[in-house]
Write an enzyme that holds these catalytic residues in place. Sequence first.
Site, short mmCIF file in Angstrom:
data_model
loop_
_atom_site.label_atom_id
_atom_site.label_comp_id
_atom_site.label_asym_id
_atom_site.label_seq_id
_atom_site.Cartn_x
_atom_site.Cartn_y
_atom_site.Cartn_z
N VAL A 1 0.82 -1.22 0.00
CA VAL A 1 0.00 0.00 0.00
C VAL A 1 0.85 1.27 0.00
O VAL A 1 0.34 2.37 -0.24
CB VAL A 1 -1.00 0.06 1.19
CG1 VAL A 1 -2.00 -1.08 1.11
CG2 VAL A 1 -0.30 0.11 2.54
N ASN B 1 -7.06 -0.94 6.13
CA ASN B 1 -6.69 -1.66 7.35
C ASN B 1 -5.18 -1.89 7.48
O ASN B 1 -4.65 -1.94 8.58
CB ASN B 1 -7.44 -3.00 7.34
CG ASN B 1 -6.98 -3.95 8.43
OD1 ASN B 1 -7.37 -3.79 9.59
ND2 ASN B 1 -6.14 -4.92 8.09
N SER C 1 -6.56 4.31 15.51
CA SER C 1 -6.06 3.67 16.73
C SER C 1 -6.29 4.58 17.93
O SER C 1 -6.26 5.82 17.80
CB SER C 1 -4.56 3.39 16.60
OG SER C 1 -4.04 2.91 17.81
N TYR D 1 4.20 5.81 15.39
CA TYR D 1 2.92 5.13 15.18
C TYR D 1 1.75 6.05 15.57
O TYR D 1 0.80 6.23 14.80
CB TYR D 1 2.88 3.83 16.01
CG TYR D 1 1.52 3.16 16.03
CD1 TYR D 1 1.11 2.35 14.97
CD2 TYR D 1 0.64 3.35 17.10
CE1 TYR D 1 -0.15 1.75 14.98
CE2 TYR D 1 -0.60 2.75 17.11
CZ TYR D 1 -1.00 1.96 16.06
OH TYR D 1 -2.25 1.37 16.06
N LYS E 1 -1.18 7.59 13.06
CA LYS E 1 -2.62 7.31 13.23
C LYS E 1 -3.40 8.59 13.48
O LYS E 1 -4.54 8.74 13.03
CB LYS E 1 -2.83 6.30 14.36
CG LYS E 1 -2.37 4.88 14.02
CD LYS E 1 -3.18 4.28 12.88
CE LYS E 1 -2.83 2.81 12.64
NZ LYS E 1 -3.66 2.19 11.61
N1 LIG Z 1 -4.44 -5.09 16.88
C1 LIG Z 1 -4.69 -4.06 17.66
O1 LIG Z 1 -4.77 -4.20 18.89
C2 LIG Z 1 -4.90 -2.67 17.09
C3 LIG Z 1 -5.01 -1.59 17.97
C4 LIG Z 1 -5.18 -0.32 17.42
C5 LIG Z 1 -5.27 -0.15 16.06
N2 LIG Z 1 -5.16 -1.22 15.23
C6 LIG Z 1 -5.23 -0.99 13.78
O2 LIG Z 1 -6.19 -1.87 13.20
C7 LIG Z 1 -5.70 -2.37 11.95
C8 LIG Z 1 -5.59 -3.89 11.98
O3 LIG Z 1 -4.82 -4.27 13.11
P1 LIG Z 1 -3.87 -5.57 13.08
O4 LIG Z 1 -3.24 -5.64 14.41
O5 LIG Z 1 -4.64 -6.70 12.54
O6 LIG Z 1 -2.81 -5.05 11.99
P2 LIG Z 1 -1.37 -5.65 11.66
O7 LIG Z 1 -1.37 -7.10 11.90
O8 LIG Z 1 -0.33 -4.83 12.36
O9 LIG Z 1 -1.27 -5.31 10.11
C9 LIG Z 1 -2.26 -5.73 9.20
C10 LIG Z 1 -1.65 -6.08 7.90
O10 LIG Z 1 -1.09 -4.93 7.28
C11 LIG Z 1 -0.31 -5.42 6.23
N3 LIG Z 1 0.72 -4.45 5.84
C12 LIG Z 1 1.68 -3.86 6.57
N4 LIG Z 1 2.42 -3.04 5.80
C13 LIG Z 1 1.91 -3.12 4.55
C14 LIG Z 1 2.21 -2.50 3.32
N5 LIG Z 1 3.24 -1.64 3.18
N6 LIG Z 1 1.46 -2.83 2.25
C15 LIG Z 1 0.45 -3.69 2.35
N7 LIG Z 1 0.10 -4.31 3.49
C16 LIG Z 1 0.83 -4.02 4.58
C17 LIG Z 1 0.31 -6.73 6.70
O11 LIG Z 1 0.08 -7.66 5.64
P3 LIG Z 1 0.96 -9.02 5.44
O12 LIG Z 1 0.80 -9.77 6.73
O13 LIG Z 1 0.32 -9.66 4.28
O14 LIG Z 1 2.37 -8.57 5.20
C18 LIG Z 1 -0.47 -7.04 7.97
O15 LIG Z 1 -0.93 -8.36 8.04
C19 LIG Z 1 -4.37 -1.66 11.71
O16 LIG Z 1 -4.58 -0.51 10.96
C20 LIG Z 1 -3.91 -1.32 13.11
O17 LIG Z 1 -3.01 -0.22 13.16
C21 LIG Z 1 -4.97 -2.48 15.72
#
Ligand SMILES: NC(=O)c1ccc[n+]([C@@H]2O[C@H](COP(=O)([O-])OP(=O)(O)OC[C@H]3O[C@@H](n4cnc5c(N)ncnc54)[C@H](OP(=O)(O)O)[C@@H]3O)[C@@H](O)[C@H]2O)c1
Length: 247
Positions: free
Chosen positions: A69, A95, A146, A159, A163
Amino acid sequence: MPTEAKPLAGKAVLVTGGARRLGRAIALAMADAGADVAVTYLRSQSHARNLLVELDRNSVRAMAIRCDVAQEKSVRAAVRQVAREFGAIDILVNNAANYETVAFDKITVKQWDAIFASNTRGPFLVTREALSYLRKRKGKIINMGSLGGLRPWPTHAHYCSSKAALHMLTRVMAKALAPEIAVNCVAPGMIDLGEKSAAAFMRSMAPKTPMRRNGTAEDIAAAVMFFATAPHFITGQIMSVDGGLGL
Ligand SMILES: NC(=O)c1ccc[n+]([C@@H]2O[C@H](COP(=O)([O-])OP(=O)(O)OC[C@H]3O[C@@H](n4cnc5c(N)ncnc54)[C@H](OP(=O)(O)O)[C@@H]3O)[C@@H](O)[C@H]2O)c1
């Protein structure tokens, strides 16, 4: 979900970074609601393949495309492929993101730029490329923000800033892309995805949270589904899904 309760039947959804974790839960919820679902992945090809098998069970059309992305050409190709295959894009979920813990004085320029490239430039690029398709369908964009974009976490300056910028981008896009497209943002708090490495931290956070627990992937998917099915009149909103932790 019974067929009569498929609020997204006939809709085409694109979830970036949807192969694993929260993106996967969102993709499954969208398919359960009847949508055709495209996910992008960067490194998680085998997770994407497994997800396609699960999505197939919902008898919706599903596809997975590799996309960085942060790269304009990669985004353009992926968005065009989805539009070609599905004939439309109704809902975009920005996402894909990266998260990293680094002491403030140890953050390098490379780390700063990489976080902004995926977390802020990425949603901008994907939105820009998907715009013409979303406009045609009077579509919706849901950005994944976030709690860290609302609250200052000292070991996550890049980060949190990326966000916070995405939250502002949500509000700017809501005005710039109206009246055709509604743009909102889900800002997750502490979400327990069952990872052993995070177990102690999660245990420490639950009692500090007004709702006395951490969030689940289902909580986040439900919030995204809310915006996906909400009246078009709701736009520019940043919704914390954090059990009250940010209050
Ligand atoms: N988990 C939480 O507790 C939490 C809390 C606050 C906010 N969020 C937000 O919610 C969303 C989902 O959370 P998550 O924890 O599931 O996210 P994550 O695992 O950190 O990332 C989601 C996916 O983003 C993809 N990604 C990273 N860099 C990329 C790039 N340059 N191009 C394309 N894809 C890329 C990765 O794909 P690949 O695996 O295929 O490489 C990864 O699996 C995110 O935006 C995160 O910041 C999450």
